[in-house]
Design a protein around this motif. Structure first.
Motif, PDB file in Angstrom:
ATOM      1  N   ALA A  24      -1.835  -7.260 -12.257  1.00  0.00           N
ATOM      2  CA  ALA A  24      -0.767  -6.974 -11.284  1.00  0.00           C
ATOM      3  C   ALA A  24      -0.248  -8.264 -10.658  1.00  0.00           C
ATOM      4  CB  ALA A  24      -1.290  -6.032 -10.200  1.00  0.00           C
ATOM      5  N   LEU A  25      -1.132  -9.175 -10.327  1.00  0.00           N
ATOM      6  CA  LEU A  25      -0.711 -10.459  -9.750  1.00  0.00           C
ATOM      7  C   LEU A  25       0.151 -11.241 -10.737  1.00  0.00           C
ATOM      8  CD1 LEU A  25      -4.034 -11.385  -7.955  1.00  0.00           C
ATOM      9  CD2 LEU A  25      -1.842 -10.865  -6.839  1.00  0.00           C
ATOM     10  N   ASP A  26      -0.189 -11.173 -12.017  1.00  0.00           N
ATOM     11  CA  ASP A  26       0.616 -11.841 -13.043  1.00  0.00           C
ATOM     12  C   ASP A  26       2.020 -11.240 -13.110  1.00  0.00           C
ATOM     13  OD1 ASP A  26      -1.552 -13.477 -13.677  1.00  0.00           O
ATOM     14  OD2 ASP A  26      -2.111 -12.326 -15.469  1.00  0.00           O
ATOM     15  N   VAL A  27       2.098  -9.915 -13.080  1.00  0.00           N
ATOM     16  CA  VAL A  27       3.397  -9.238 -13.137  1.00  0.00           C
ATOM     17  C   VAL A  27       4.231  -9.596 -11.907  1.00  0.00           C
ATOM     18  CG1 VAL A  27       4.546  -6.975 -13.044  1.00  0.00           C
ATOM     19  CG2 VAL A  27       2.620  -7.338 -14.595  1.00  0.00           C
ATOM     20  N   ILE A  28       3.620  -9.541 -10.735  1.00  0.00           N
ATOM     21  CA  ILE A  28       4.344  -9.839  -9.499  1.00  0.00           C
ATOM     22  C   ILE A  28       4.828 -11.281  -9.492  1.00  0.00           C
ATOM     23  CG2 ILE A  28       4.112 -10.057  -6.981  1.00  0.00           C
ATOM     24  CD1 ILE A  28       2.082  -7.661  -7.203  1.00  0.00           C
ATOM     25  N   ALA A  29       3.975 -12.215  -9.907  1.00  0.00           N
ATOM     26  CA  ALA A  29       4.369 -13.626  -9.940  1.00  0.00           C
ATOM     27  C   ALA A  29       5.556 -13.844 -10.879  1.00  0.00           C
ATOM     28  CB  ALA A  29       3.192 -14.494 -10.354  1.00  0.00           C
ATOM     29  N   ALA A  30       5.584 -13.121 -11.987  1.00  0.00           N
ATOM     30  CA  ALA A  30       6.650 -13.300 -12.976  1.00  0.00           C
ATOM     31  C   ALA A  30       7.921 -12.535 -12.621  1.00  0.00           C
ATOM     32  CB  ALA A  30       6.156 -12.869 -14.357  1.00  0.00           C
ATOM     33  N   ASP A  31       7.755 -11.285 -12.149  1.00  0.00           N
ATOM     34  CA  ASP A  31       8.924 -10.404 -12.025  1.00  0.00           C
ATOM     35  C   ASP A  31       9.049  -9.707 -10.672  1.00  0.00           C
ATOM     36  OD1 ASP A  31       9.691 -10.872 -14.752  1.00  0.00           O
ATOM     37  OD2 ASP A  31       8.048  -9.549 -15.342  1.00  0.00           O
ATOM     38  N   GLY A  32       8.149  -9.952  -9.749  1.00  0.00           N
ATOM     39  CA  GLY A  32       8.213  -9.319  -8.435  1.00  0.00           C
ATOM     40  C   GLY A  32       7.512  -7.973  -8.409  1.00  0.00           C
ATOM     41  N   PRO A  33       7.237  -7.466  -7.199  1.00  0.00           N
ATOM     42  CA  PRO A  33       6.500  -6.210  -7.063  1.00  0.00           C
ATOM     43  C   PRO A  33       7.229  -4.992  -7.619  1.00  0.00           C
ATOM     44  CG  PRO A  33       6.935  -7.190  -4.904  1.00  0.00           C
ATOM     45  CD  PRO A  33       7.509  -8.100  -5.926  1.00  0.00           C
ATOM     46  N   SER A  34       8.541  -5.043  -7.694  1.00  0.00           N
ATOM     47  CA  SER A  34       9.276  -3.883  -8.199  1.00  0.00           C
ATOM     48  C   SER A  34       9.006  -3.635  -9.680  1.00  0.00           C
ATOM     49  CB  SER A  34      10.785  -4.047  -7.960  1.00  0.00           C
ATOM     50  OG  SER A  34      11.265  -5.169  -8.664  1.00  0.00           O
ATOM     51  N   ALA A  35       8.535  -4.652 -10.395  1.00  0.00           N
ATOM     52  CA  ALA A  35       8.241  -4.503 -11.834  1.00  0.00           C
ATOM     53  C   ALA A  35       6.872  -3.894 -12.090  1.00  0.00           C
ATOM     54  CB  ALA A  35       8.331  -5.865 -12.515  1.00  0.00           C
ATOM     55  N   LEU A  36       6.122  -3.648 -11.041  1.00  0.00           N
ATOM     56  CA  LEU A  36       4.744  -3.174 -11.183  1.00  0.00           C
ATOM     57  C   LEU A  36       4.697  -1.696 -11.566  1.00  0.00           C
ATOM     58  CD1 LEU A  36       2.095  -4.678 -10.738  1.00  0.00           C
ATOM     59  CD2 LEU A  36       2.015  -3.698  -8.459  1.00  0.00           C
ATOM     60  N   LYS A  57      -5.633   4.761  -6.584  1.00  0.00           N
ATOM     61  CA  LYS A  57      -4.929   6.018  -6.348  1.00  0.00           C
ATOM     62  C   LYS A  57      -3.491   5.968  -6.855  1.00  0.00           C
ATOM     63  CE  LYS A  57      -3.869   9.525  -2.945  1.00  0.00           C
ATOM     64  NZ  LYS A  57      -3.863   9.904  -1.551  1.00  0.00           N
ATOM     65  N   ASP A  58      -2.721   4.985  -6.375  1.00  0.00           N
ATOM     66  CA  ASP A  58      -1.316   4.886  -6.779  1.00  0.00           C
ATOM     67  C   ASP A  58      -0.841   3.440  -6.613  1.00  0.00           C
ATOM     68  OD1 ASP A  58      -1.012   4.583  -4.019  1.00  0.00           O
ATOM     69  OD2 ASP A  58      -0.204   6.588  -3.721  1.00  0.00           O
ATOM     70  N   ARG A  59       0.418   3.223  -6.903  1.00  0.00           N
ATOM     71  CA  ARG A  59       1.019   1.888  -6.830  1.00  0.00           C
ATOM     72  C   ARG A  59       0.889   1.297  -5.430  1.00  0.00           C
ATOM     73  NH1 ARG A  59       6.079  -0.110  -5.791  1.00  0.00           N
ATOM     74  NH2 ARG A  59       6.757  -1.817  -7.112  1.00  0.00           N
ATOM     75  N   THR A  60       1.123   2.111  -4.394  1.00  0.00           N
ATOM     76  CA  THR A  60       1.000   1.637  -3.015  1.00  0.00           C
ATOM     77  C   THR A  60      -0.433   1.207  -2.729  1.00  0.00           C
ATOM     78  OG1 THR A  60       2.808   3.082  -2.327  1.00  0.00           O
ATOM     79  CG2 THR A  60       1.359   2.270  -0.588  1.00  0.00           C
ATOM     80  N   GLY A  61      -1.399   1.943  -3.242  1.00  0.00           N
ATOM     81  CA  GLY A  61      -2.796   1.565  -3.067  1.00  0.00           C
ATOM     82  C   GLY A  61      -3.116   0.233  -3.719  1.00  0.00           C
ATOM     83  N   LEU A  62      -2.550   0.003  -4.895  1.00  0.00           N
ATOM     84  CA  LEU A  62      -2.748  -1.265  -5.593  1.00  0.00           C
ATOM     85  C   LEU A  62      -2.135  -2.413  -4.798  1.00  0.00           C
ATOM     86  CD1 LEU A  62      -3.517  -3.044  -8.004  1.00  0.00           C
ATOM     87  CD2 LEU A  62      -1.405  -2.279  -9.116  1.00  0.00           C
ATOM     88  N   LEU A  63      -0.912  -2.232  -4.342  1.00  0.00           N
ATOM     89  CA  LEU A  63      -0.247  -3.285  -3.567  1.00  0.00           C
ATOM     90  C   LEU A  63      -0.977  -3.546  -2.249  1.00  0.00           C
ATOM     91  CD1 LEU A  63       3.427  -2.275  -4.350  1.00  0.00           C
ATOM     92  CD2 LEU A  63       2.289  -4.398  -5.056  1.00  0.00           C
ATOM     93  N   THR A 107       5.459  -7.848   2.903  1.00  0.00           N
ATOM     94  CA  THR A 107       6.449  -6.822   2.598  1.00  0.00           C
ATOM     95  C   THR A 107       5.845  -5.480   3.006  1.00  0.00           C
ATOM     96  OG1 THR A 107       7.096  -8.186   0.690  1.00  0.00           O
ATOM     97  CG2 THR A 107       8.043  -5.972   0.820  1.00  0.00           C
ATOM     98  N   PRO A 108       5.859  -5.180   4.305  1.00  0.00           N
ATOM     99  CA  PRO A 108       5.130  -4.014   4.814  1.00  0.00           C
ATOM    100  C   PRO A 108       5.553  -2.678   4.216  1.00  0.00           C
ATOM    101  CG  PRO A 108       6.462  -5.028   6.546  1.00  0.00           C
ATOM    102  CD  PRO A 108       6.545  -5.917   5.346  1.00  0.00           C
ATOM    103  N   GLU A 109       6.790  -2.559   3.777  1.00  0.00           N
ATOM    104  CA  GLU A 109       7.226  -1.280   3.214  1.00  0.00           C
ATOM    105  C   GLU A 109       6.541  -0.951   1.893  1.00  0.00           C
ATOM    106  OE1 GLU A 109      10.338  -4.386   2.054  1.00  0.00           O
ATOM    107  OE2 GLU A 109       9.227  -3.871   3.865  1.00  0.00           O
ATOM    108  N   LEU A 110       5.862  -1.932   1.300  1.00  0.00           N
ATOM    109  CA  LEU A 110       5.119  -1.694   0.061  1.00  0.00           C
ATOM    110  C   LEU A 110       3.690  -1.227   0.307  1.00  0.00           C
ATOM    111  CD1 LEU A 110       6.069  -4.893  -2.010  1.00  0.00           C
ATOM    112  CD2 LEU A 110       7.087  -2.602  -2.173  1.00  0.00           C
ATOM    113  N   LEU A 111       3.237  -1.288   1.570  1.00  0.00           N
ATOM    114  CA  LEU A 111       1.812  -1.154   1.880  1.00  0.00           C
ATOM    115  C   LEU A 111       1.492   0.073   2.711  1.00  0.00           C
ATOM    116  CD1 LEU A 111       1.345  -4.874   2.959  1.00  0.00           C
ATOM    117  CD2 LEU A 111       1.108  -3.908   0.659  1.00  0.00           C
ATOM    118  N   ARG A 112       0.219   0.447   2.687  1.00  0.00           N
ATOM    119  CA  ARG A 112      -0.314   1.473   3.589  1.00  0.00           C
ATOM    120  C   ARG A 112      -0.768   0.762   4.854  1.00  0.00           C
ATOM    121  NH1 ARG A 112      -2.512   3.833  -1.047  1.00  0.00           N
ATOM    122  NH2 ARG A 112      -1.332   5.696  -1.488  1.00  0.00           N
ATOM    123  N   ALA A 113       0.030   0.835   5.876  1.00  0.00           N
ATOM    124  CA  ALA A 113      -0.215   0.081   7.107  1.00  0.00           C
ATOM    125  C   ALA A 113      -1.544   0.423   7.761  1.00  0.00           C
ATOM    126  CB  ALA A 113       0.925   0.314   8.091  1.00  0.00           C
TER     127      ALA A 113
END
Length: 193
Positions: A24-36, A57-63, A107-113
């Motif tokens: 996931a870190l590789d994908v984000i570094a290359a293409d940003g979190p939206s590509a995850l 659980k889901d993408r938000t959990g991973l981020l 980027t708080p909107e990507l996370l479970r606060a």
């Protein structure tokens, strides 16, 4: 004679959680979190498309896990700082060495606060920054310590963000960005080093 059935060995990936985080870190570094995509990460790890969900659980959990890990790493590096200026340099270095973490962390909107691991790691990083600010004598702050903390964070975070976005390529040029930051910080805080 019947053909021999292939033996089924139990599947064991090793540290699937770490493998998914790293991919996931590789994908984000290359293409940003939206590509995850969890499905793509599962394919990269060679596991079923449902396997990452067992850990995140889901993408938000991973981020959220990425952000929590990032804040933990940031807290560790800030706790090693000799003074406030060094803390700022370490903040910039962290952003350069962990750009995917850095991008997700803020980027708080990507996370479970309300995630406990995230809130704990975020608090540790904030405490480390406040500790660096408190190492500066009040006569050198020029403002109260809370505002000094905001100013220090703003300077380090702004510089790191501009640097990662290549907005400082011209002004920084061939100079070491950490030394440039150290000089900038010296104009704001007179820490003696």
């Amino acid at each position: 004679m019947a053909p021999e059935k292939p033996s089924r060995r139990p599947y064991h990936h090793g540290d699937l959680r770490r493998a998914i985080l790293t991919a996931a870190l590789d994908v984000i570094a290359a293409d940003g979190p939206s590509a995850l995509s969890l499905r793509d990460l599962a394919r990269r790890a060679g596991v079923s498309h449902a396997a990452p969900a067992h850990h995140f659980k889901d993408r938000t959990g991973l981020l959220t896990a990425i952000a929590a890990e990032g804040f933990g790493l940031l807290a560790s590096t800030l706790n090693e700082a000799a003074d406030l200026r060094d803390a700022g340099v370490r903040y910039v270095r962290f952003a350069r060495e962990h750009p995917a973490h850095f991008q997700v962390m803020f980027t708080p909107e990507l996370l479970r606060a309300d995630d406990l691991e995230l809130t704990t790691a975020r608090t540790l990083a904030g405490d480390a920054l406040r500790g660096a600010v408190s190492s500066v004598g009040p006569e050198n702050l020029g403002i109260d310590s809370r505002l000094a903390g905001i100013a220090a964070w703003s300077l380090a975070h702004g510089f790191a963000t501009l640097l990662l976005g290549h907005n400082l390529d011209g002004p920084v040029g061939d100079r070491d960005p950490e030394e440039v930051f150290r000089t900038l910080a010296a104009t704001l805080f007179r820490t003696g080093t």
